[in-house]
Design an enzyme around this catalytic site. Structure first.
Site, PDB file in Angstrom:
ATOM      1  N   GLU A  10       0.875  -1.172   0.000  1.00 20.51           N
ATOM      2  CA  GLU A  10       0.000   0.000   0.000  1.00 20.51           C
ATOM      3  C   GLU A  10       0.912   1.222   0.000  1.00 20.51           C
ATOM      4  OE1 GLU A  10      -3.808   1.249   2.731  1.00 20.51           O
ATOM      5  OE2 GLU A  10      -1.973   0.653   3.764  1.00 20.51           O
ATOM      6  N   GLU A  68      -7.795  11.379   2.912  1.00 18.99           N
ATOM      7  CA  GLU A  68      -8.043  10.498   4.043  1.00 18.99           C
ATOM      8  C   GLU A  68      -8.239  11.342   5.296  1.00 18.99           C
ATOM      9  OE1 GLU A  68      -6.497   6.449   6.285  1.00 18.99           O
ATOM     10  OE2 GLU A  68      -5.336   7.251   4.602  1.00 18.99           O
TER      11      GLU A  68
END
Length: 280
Positions: free
Chosen positions: A159, A261
């Site tokens: 990721e 985010e």
């Protein structure tokens, strides 16, 4: 701390090809969408049509406003992801890449943004931010996955974050690597490991690769992320990035998005701007 999908909810999506996560999807009334084109395949694109993940075949023309818990799909040629595990957050996106993300409070996890359903190490991303009132991260975000590697090796699944702005410190407690400059911006590379956490391929142990800027990128200007520079810098540390162009994982393809985010922030806010792909 990032959004995840599970295939079980993908197959029971109610609207907009909702992609589920570890929590159940929101009811129909929680979503608003402009001009759905749900049956369109990816005709005309260089890549073959998407078939494995049904939500990714959903396409919408004009503008979409997403307020439900989980959604994926396309607005025009742009892919989007929108996920939250609670709270209130909305994501508006049009075919030109103009977007606006609003959240209320911040004691939950939200991740959303426009981009591409397949990652590309040679992609050059352009963006312009009009406002950012305190997102945890504003970042290029995605995954790499190699199904043929040992699944106990964290390097088989990665990721990654190319952070541009944020109120959180990226890669805390991680292994620091080389520093480098890309497009006039100085970055430091960091690697962290997530052990037995949700991912695009079920619960797994995997690496996170970070590029952290020395200073936040300013609002009100055009910026460019040359992703190949970041891949090369990670590789100088010996941190290989697995294949970013596959649909091999169980829950999601190896997508690449310009993401906002939000988690562990004290108040609500907004991030708005535009994202586009530039020629390499």
């Amino acid at each position: 701390m990032t959004r995840r999908f599970t295939q079980a909810v993908l197959t029971s999506a109610l609207i907009l090809g909702l992609a589920g996560c570890d929590s159940p999807p929101a009811p129909d009334a929680a979503a608003e969408v402009a001009q759905p084109q749900a049956g369109q395949a990816a005709a005309g694109q260089a890549k073959p049509p998407i078939s494995k993940f049904k939500a990714y075949t959903r396409r919408f023309e004009g503008e979409a406003l997403l307020t439900q818990s989980h959604a994926t799909g396309h607005v025009g040629d742009l892919f989007f992801t929108h996920w939250k595990d609670g709270g209130e957050a909305s994501f508006k996106l049009d075919e030109q890449g103009n977007f606006r993300i609003d959240w209320v409070g911040g004691d939950y996890n939200y991740v959303g943004g426009p981009g591409w359903e397949r990652g590309d190490r040679n992609r050059v991303i352009g963006y312009h931010l009009n406002e950012d009132s305190g997102a945890s991260y504003v970042t290029l975000y995605g995954w790499g996955y190699n199904k043929d590697m040992d699944p106990t090796d964290p390097a088989h699944l990665v990721e990654y974050y190319v952070v541009q702005r944020g109120v959180r410190t990226p890669g805390q407690g991680g292994e620091e690597g080389v520093s480098f400059t890309s497009n006039g911006v100085e970055y430091t590379t960091i690697r962290t490991v997530r052990r037995e956490k949700p991912s695009i391929n079920n619960t797994a142990t995997f690496y996170q690769y970070w590029s952290k800027p020395k200073e936040q990128l300013p609002l009100g200007q055009d910026h460019k992320i040359i992703f190949a520079d970041h891949v090369a810098a990670w590789e100088r540390n010996g941190w290989k990035l697995p294949d970013m162009d596959n649909f091999d994982a169980s829950d999601d393809p190896t997508y690449q998005v310009f993401a906002v985010e939000v988690f562990m922030v004290e108040k609500g806010g907004t991030v708005s701007g535009r994202v586009w792909e530039e020629a390499p």
